[in-house]
Design a protein around this motif. Sequence first.
Motif, PDB file in Angstrom:
ATOM      1  N   LEU A 111       0.828  -1.200   0.000  1.00 17.01           N
ATOM      2  CA  LEU A 111       0.000   0.000   0.000  1.00 17.01           C
ATOM      3  C   LEU A 111       0.868   1.259   0.000  1.00 17.01           C
ATOM      4  CD1 LEU A 111      -2.748   1.308   0.072  1.00 17.01           C
ATOM      5  CD2 LEU A 111      -2.813   0.960   2.554  1.00 17.01           C
ATOM      6  N   THR A 112       2.008   1.200   0.673  1.00 15.06           N
ATOM      7  CA  THR A 112       2.916   2.347   0.678  1.00 15.06           C
ATOM      8  C   THR A 112       3.434   2.627  -0.720  1.00 15.06           C
ATOM      9  OG1 THR A 112       3.577   1.953   2.973  1.00 15.06           O
ATOM     10  CG2 THR A 112       5.084   3.247   1.612  1.00 15.06           C
ATOM     11  N   ARG A 113       3.849   1.582  -1.427  1.00 14.10           N
ATOM     12  CA  ARG A 113       4.344   1.767  -2.797  1.00 14.10           C
ATOM     13  C   ARG A 113       3.239   2.289  -3.715  1.00 14.10           C
ATOM     14  NH1 ARG A 113       7.475  -2.942  -1.347  1.00 14.10           N
ATOM     15  NH2 ARG A 113       9.709  -2.511  -1.610  1.00 14.10           N
ATOM     16  N   GLU A 114       2.040   1.759  -3.562  1.00 19.72           N
ATOM     17  CA  GLU A 114       0.925   2.197  -4.402  1.00 19.72           C
ATOM     18  C   GLU A 114       0.555   3.653  -4.117  1.00 19.72           C
ATOM     19  OE1 GLU A 114      -2.124  -0.554  -3.414  1.00 19.72           O
ATOM     20  OE2 GLU A 114      -1.372  -2.153  -4.738  1.00 19.72           O
ATOM     21  N   THR A 115       0.592   4.039  -2.862  1.00 17.78           N
ATOM     22  CA  THR A 115       0.182   5.396  -2.477  1.00 17.78           C
ATOM     23  C   THR A 115       1.151   6.439  -2.985  1.00 17.78           C
ATOM     24  OG1 THR A 115      -0.907   4.571  -0.485  1.00 17.78           O
ATOM     25  CG2 THR A 115      -0.325   6.922  -0.521  1.00 17.78           C
ATOM     26  N   PHE A 116       2.439   6.157  -2.864  1.00 18.30           N
ATOM     27  CA  PHE A 116       3.437   7.157  -3.238  1.00 18.30           C
ATOM     28  C   PHE A 116       3.993   6.958  -4.636  1.00 18.30           C
ATOM     29  CE2 PHE A 116       3.317   6.985   1.402  1.00 18.30           C
ATOM     30  CZ  PHE A 116       3.046   8.312   1.678  1.00 18.30           C
ATOM     31  N   ALA A 117       3.550   5.891  -5.300  1.00 11.07           N
ATOM     32  CA  ALA A 117       3.843   5.649  -6.720  1.00 11.07           C
ATOM     33  C   ALA A 117       5.317   5.893  -7.050  1.00 11.07           C
ATOM     34  CB  ALA A 117       2.923   6.499  -7.584  1.00 11.07           C
ATOM     35  N   ASP A 118       5.584   6.896  -7.902  1.00 16.46           N
ATOM     36  CA  ASP A 118       6.955   7.150  -8.348  1.00 16.46           C
ATOM     37  C   ASP A 118       7.746   8.041  -7.393  1.00 16.46           C
ATOM     38  OD1 ASP A 118       6.489   5.657 -10.653  1.00 16.46           O
ATOM     39  OD2 ASP A 118       5.701   7.400 -11.727  1.00 16.46           O
TER      40      ASP A 118
END
Length: 290
Positions: free
Chosen positions: A275-282
Motif C-alpha cells: 500500500l505504501t508503494r501504491e500510495t506514493f507511486a513514483d
Amino acid sequence: MTREFEPFVLEGILFEGSYTKEQILATQNFQGKSTDLHLTTYPRTGTTWTQNILIGLVYGVETLIDHEKFELRELFPYMELNYRDGVIGYELANQITRSPRMMKNHLPVHLAPKEIFTLKRKNIIVVRNPKDTALSLKKFYQTNPNLMMHLKSDKLEDFLDRFLEGNVLCGSWWEWTKNWLKHCRENPSTNLVIHYEDLHSNFEGEIFKLADFLQIERPNSTTTCSLRELTSVNSMKARIEVHNDFKGKGLINKGEMHVWKNEFPAEFVEKFDKLTRETFADDRIFERFI
C-alpha cells in the motif's frame, strides 16, 4: 468520571475519543495570529516529543525543567481535543500570552485549520514509518480510557487490518501523509516536514533545521545536549504524566524505532509495503516508509 464521546465520521474521517463534530469544525475555522505556529501530525508519530522539543527551542530549555509549573496543554494545546475538565484546546490557544503561540492538531489536510492555507501560517508536519505508527496506535487504544472501548479485539492482526482500511482515529495514514506531503512541497516557505526517524538519528541536525525554519538562533552544543536530555522519554514522563489530563492515558510510549521488525507478522509487512508503494507511486519518499 471520564466522559464518553460517541464516535463519528466527518468528511470520510473517523473520530474516536474526546472529540465532537463541533470541535473539529471550530478548529478548522480557528482565527489566530500571524505569529502562530502549528504542529500537524498523524497520531502516534512523535507529537509529544516534538512539542517538548519546540517548547525548549522556542521558549527556552528552562521551561522544561520546572515540573510543577510545566503544563503542556497551556504551553502547546491540542486544538480539537476536549480535555478532562471540559476545556477545549482551541479555547486554551486563545488564552496563551506567549509569542509565538504554538498549537497542535492531528487533522488531515481537508479538515485542518484553514488559516494554515489561506493566511500562510507556519506549520510543522511530523511523519513516521506506518508500521511503527500502527503498533503505537494500537497500544494507545489499549491504554487510553476514551479509546479502549472502541478496540473490539486485542489481536494485533485485527488492528492492523483496521489500520490498513483507515478505520482508526484520524483515518488512513497513507492518505493523511500523502496529502500533507503534497501541501508541504507546494508551500515550502511556510511548511516543514520532519521525519521521526531523523530526530533519532540526527537530533542536532533536525534541531538546526527547526531553528532555521522558525528563523531563530541555532542552539549551541550545550543547549542542544540539554534539549536532548530534557526531551528523553523518562524526562517527558516525569514532567507530563503527573498531570490529570495525561495520567493513565499512555501518552508517552517507548520512543523507539523499527519495533515493527520484531512484532509484525510477515503477511502484514507485505500488505503495508504494498500500500505504501501504491500510495506514493513514483515518489522515492516511499523508501522512508518501508
